[in-house]
Design an enzyme around this catalytic site. Sequence first.
Site, PDB file in Angstrom:
ATOM      1  N   GLY A 154     -41.588  -4.284   9.307  1.00 49.56           N
ATOM      2  CA  GLY A 154     -41.875  -5.722   9.262  1.00 49.56           C
ATOM      3  C   GLY A 154     -43.197  -5.482   8.270  1.00 49.56           C
ATOM      4  O   GLY A 154     -43.678  -4.697   7.594  1.00 49.56           O
ATOM      5  N   ARG A 155     -44.177  -6.593   8.199  1.00 49.85           N
ATOM      6  CA  ARG A 155     -45.377  -6.557   7.608  1.00 49.85           C
ATOM      7  C   ARG A 155     -46.443  -6.160   8.116  1.00 49.85           C
ATOM      8  O   ARG A 155     -47.379  -5.696   7.680  1.00 49.85           O
ATOM      9  CB  ARG A 155     -45.451  -8.146   6.866  1.00 49.85           C
ATOM     10  N   GLU A 161     -48.539  -3.105   7.190  1.00 50.09           N
ATOM     11  CA  GLU A 161     -49.379  -3.314   5.758  1.00 50.09           C
ATOM     12  C   GLU A 161     -50.917  -3.154   6.442  1.00 50.09           C
ATOM     13  O   GLU A 161     -51.717  -2.679   5.617  1.00 50.09           O
ATOM     14  CB  GLU A 161     -49.009  -4.395   5.060  1.00 50.09           C
ATOM     15  N   CYS A 200     -38.375   1.458   9.157  1.00 50.35           N
ATOM     16  CA  CYS A 200     -38.828   0.222   7.863  1.00 50.35           C
ATOM     17  C   CYS A 200     -40.039   0.690   7.298  1.00 50.35           C
ATOM     18  O   CYS A 200     -40.106   1.545   6.629  1.00 50.35           O
ATOM     19  CB  CYS A 200     -38.547  -1.120   8.533  1.00 50.35           C
ATOM     20  N   HIS A 201     -40.917  -0.328   7.398  1.00 49.58           N
ATOM     21  CA  HIS A 201     -42.219  -0.007   6.958  1.00 49.58           C
ATOM     22  C   HIS A 201     -43.236   0.493   7.947  1.00 49.58           C
ATOM     23  O   HIS A 201     -44.350   0.887   7.329  1.00 49.58           O
ATOM     24  CB  HIS A 201     -42.979  -1.470   6.449  1.00 49.58           C
ATOM     25  N   TYR A 231     -37.699   1.904   4.881  1.00 43.52           N
ATOM     26  CA  TYR A 231     -37.006   0.817   3.916  1.00 43.52           C
ATOM     27  C   TYR A 231     -36.782   1.262   2.429  1.00 43.52           C
ATOM     28  O   TYR A 231     -37.881   1.901   1.883  1.00 43.52           O
ATOM     29  CB  TYR A 231     -37.674  -0.611   4.162  1.00 43.52           C
TER      30      TYR A 231
END
Length: 184
Positions: free
Chosen positions: A85-86, A89, A115-116, A135
Amino acid sequence: MAKILIVTGDAAESLEVMYPYQRLLEEGYEVDIAAPARKQLRFVVHDFEPGFDTYTEKPGYTWPADLAFSEVDPGAYAAVVIPGGRAPEYLRNDPELRKILKSFFDADKPVAQICHGPLLTAAVGGLEGRRVTAYPALELDMQAAGATFQDSAAVVDGLLVSSRAWPDHPTWMREFLKLLRART
């Protein structure tokens, strides 16, 4: 049975937190979710819609964090799961989380990332010389972190199990559970 840690935060992909959480509980593991603070986390749902060049984001589930990163004793856990997900980050900038993740690599414990999530392991130097997936848009990031990127449902490199995104959950968790069963 052994304890497993999930590290995440707001804007994590709902399925990438909840699927491993429930799957590991189903296997009999004790699972704690850690975040920057003990609070109700707000997850998101990423999906693909016609006409969009990238994924879209919608509100997802909410779920409480059991622990703040500052409360985590990595020695109490057999493995760690890093959802995408985000959240990764901004989480990669958290010094407490970087200490936690580095300790898992230093102790040679299983790490599952999706993913991330590999943005976090990259932040602690955990990808250098490894084969990983993530991802697909992160291929250049993975190469910059010193990893060899493979576009595959799951990549196992030693005790690191990586996956592209939530559609790959069955393959990812199957590989991660093989490692856990062999070590716990």
